[in-house]
Enzyme design. Sequence first.
Site, PDB file in Angstrom:
ATOM      1  N   HIS A 178       0.828  -1.213   0.000  1.00 25.32           N
ATOM      2  CA  HIS A 178       0.000   0.000   0.000  1.00 25.32           C
ATOM      3  C   HIS A 178       0.864   1.266   0.000  1.00 25.32           C
ATOM      4  CE1 HIS A 178      -3.406  -2.566   1.864  1.00 25.32           C
ATOM      5  NE2 HIS A 178      -3.709  -2.322   0.595  1.00 25.32           N
ATOM      6  N   HIS A 205      -4.704   2.331   6.449  1.00 23.41           N
ATOM      7  CA  HIS A 205      -5.356   2.143   5.145  1.00 23.41           C
ATOM      8  C   HIS A 205      -6.330   0.988   5.329  1.00 23.41           C
ATOM      9  CE1 HIS A 205      -5.354   1.913   0.597  1.00 23.41           C
ATOM     10  NE2 HIS A 205      -5.871   0.739   0.935  1.00 23.41           N
ATOM     11  N   SER A 208     -10.695  -2.954   1.355  1.00 21.76           N
ATOM     12  CA  SER A 208     -10.865  -4.413   1.272  1.00 21.76           C
ATOM     13  C   SER A 208      -9.519  -5.082   1.503  1.00 21.76           C
ATOM     14  CB  SER A 208     -11.497  -4.814  -0.056  1.00 21.76           C
ATOM     15  OG  SER A 208     -10.877  -4.145  -1.104  1.00 21.76           O
ATOM     16  N   GLY A 209      -8.435  -4.451   1.054  1.00 20.15           N
ATOM     17  CA  GLY A 209      -7.106  -4.772   1.560  1.00 20.15           C
ATOM     18  C   GLY A 209      -6.834  -3.763   2.662  1.00 20.15           C
ATOM     19  N   ASN A 329     -15.096   6.121   5.101  1.00 21.84           N
ATOM     20  CA  ASN A 329     -16.566   6.143   5.025  1.00 21.84           C
ATOM     21  C   ASN A 329     -17.320   5.646   6.243  1.00 21.84           C
ATOM     22  OD1 ASN A 329     -16.798   7.095   2.249  1.00 21.84           O
ATOM     23  ND2 ASN A 329     -15.821   5.157   1.726  1.00 21.84           N
ATOM     24  N   GLU A 376      -4.337   6.688  -4.929  1.00 20.86           N
ATOM     25  CA  GLU A 376      -3.146   6.007  -5.454  1.00 20.86           C
ATOM     26  C   GLU A 376      -2.930   6.326  -6.931  1.00 20.86           C
ATOM     27  OE1 GLU A 376      -5.250   2.883  -3.630  1.00 20.86           O
ATOM     28  OE2 GLU A 376      -3.420   1.872  -2.994  1.00 20.86           O
TER      29      GLU A 376
HETATM   30  P1  AMP Z   1     -11.447   0.035  -0.849  1.00 19.79           P
HETATM   31  O1  AMP Z   1     -10.763  -1.295  -1.049  1.00 19.79           O
HETATM   32  O2  AMP Z   1     -10.579   1.085  -0.292  1.00 19.79           O
HETATM   33  O3  AMP Z   1     -12.226   0.467  -2.066  1.00 19.79           O
HETATM   34  O4  AMP Z   1     -12.553  -0.231   0.280  1.00 19.79           O
HETATM   35  C1  AMP Z   1     -13.612  -1.104   0.005  1.00 19.79           C
HETATM   36  C2  AMP Z   1     -14.291  -1.465   1.295  1.00 19.79           C
HETATM   37  O5  AMP Z   1     -14.692  -0.296   2.007  1.00 19.79           O
HETATM   38  C3  AMP Z   1     -15.566  -2.255   1.058  1.00 19.79           C
HETATM   39  O6  AMP Z   1     -15.308  -3.606   1.009  1.00 19.79           O
HETATM   40  C4  AMP Z   1     -16.403  -1.885   2.256  1.00 19.79           C
HETATM   41  O7  AMP Z   1     -16.216  -2.919   3.209  1.00 19.79           O
HETATM   42  C5  AMP Z   1     -15.801  -0.626   2.812  1.00 19.79           C
HETATM   43  N1  AMP Z   1     -16.744   0.488   2.839  1.00 19.79           N
HETATM   44  C6  AMP Z   1     -17.065   1.357   1.858  1.00 19.79           C
HETATM   45  N2  AMP Z   1     -17.997   2.249   2.289  1.00 19.79           N
HETATM   46  C7  AMP Z   1     -18.277   1.931   3.572  1.00 19.79           C
HETATM   47  C8  AMP Z   1     -19.150   2.465   4.574  1.00 19.79           C
HETATM   48  N3  AMP Z   1     -19.929   3.509   4.335  1.00 19.79           N
HETATM   49  N4  AMP Z   1     -19.158   1.858   5.784  1.00 19.79           N
HETATM   50  C9  AMP Z   1     -18.376   0.806   6.037  1.00 19.79           C
HETATM   51  N5  AMP Z   1     -17.532   0.272   5.157  1.00 19.79           N
HETATM   52  C10 AMP Z   1     -17.481   0.812   3.934  1.00 19.79           C
END
Ligand code: AMP
Length: 403
Positions: A178, A205, A208-209, A329, A376
């Site tokens: 990351h 960070h 999902s990762g 979020n 990124e």
């Molecule tokens: P990313 O890999 O940074 O795109 O993050 C994706 C992850 O963010 C998703 O799998 C969700 O679990 C989490 N996520 C996105 N929005 C929310 C939210 N409002 N509340 C909790 N988790 C969230």
Amino acid sequence: MDAILVVNAGSSSIKFQIFGMEGGAPRRLIKGQLDGIGTRPRLSAESDKSSLIERTYASDEIADVPAAIATVASWLRETQQLTLLAVGHRVVHGGPKYDRPVVLDQAVAANLEQYVSLAPLHQPNNLAPIRTLFKSRPELLQVACFDTAFHHGHSAVADHYAIPERFYAEGVRRYGFHGLSYEYVAQRLREVAPAVAAGRVIVAHLGSGASMCALANGRSVESTMGFTALDGIPMGTRPGQIDAGVLLYLLTEKGMTPTAVQDLLYRESGLKGLSGISNDMRDLQSSSDPRARLAVDYFVYRVGLNAGMLTAALGGLDAFVFTAGIGENSPTIRARIAEKLAWLGVVLDPAANTERKSLISRPESRVVLLVVPTDEELMIAQHTLALLTKEPARKVAGERLAT
Ligand code: AMP
């Protein structure tokens, strides 16, 4: 218009963004992806939140990553008035060698092939579009930006595993990942909170990762991730820290194959494995199932534990920064993590937290809490532009043209 293409290629999808140049800085114009490669390929792209394309293909029309990048390139050529100056690629592993982004030529690409065994799920997919563009657009400057590079300055104690040195020599090290996200956040901190940026900071960070990084004066000194992106805090489908003895048990006592263990660790563990419900934090938060609650509790607990570890690495803590999908979020998860950090003198401002402010700690908090959205792709565009404007980079591109 002069433009830079940023490519982030995975096994079943290619994410891409187009940046134009404005006053010497990259500005995002188009964001898109081609997902479902080999199964249900679908190309979508948008500009300023309005859709430019939504198109599906037969599975054999776009069967692999090279076909996907060719499709993206021809759609851009046919529909957008762009002069592509360079392509910046996200490459997960720079191995022990690369401590910064690098202009790609055949020799560099061959070198990066060596690291396929260090990141077998990611590296081949990252390299495939590079090879395709070498063939189809040999004149184009291509740049590799690594997830590992930002962590390169780690001390020997942070960089080693306690196994015989010969393994370190062949590349079994605690690299950290990351890095492009942390580099971007460190850069933003210098802009939005310069006093904090010069101090001892943990960036979480949480997507999902997920991983966490300790920054001292903007430089990475420790990371929760190591040799691979499996270690550290729990993720959507990866377990985070796990006793190596568990893996020995799975291999020897349970007779699982290495491929089955790999699948378990990358796809079936983490929030998904613990809850048995979902890898998505939103699903778990809205579920009343006790297993969903356990998964969320475990996530918060492990972030707290690792914050303690990174604080020890820094010798104290001045700021804690949330970023990525969950970090940016979810006020609930941020509040729960802040609670775990109370022993460090953290005092959350609940109103600022729910109002999605950037500064979410109270004035009396001994540690500043911040939310800093990561980017990124912009980081890759910046690196690509920087190398594009350097004379030696042009020379490499020119040499490649001549061969
Ligand atoms: P990313 O890999 O940074 O795109 O993050 C994706 C992850 O963010 C998703 O799998 C969700 O679990 C989490 N996520 C996105 N929005 C929310 C939210 N409002 N509340 C909790 N988790 C969230």
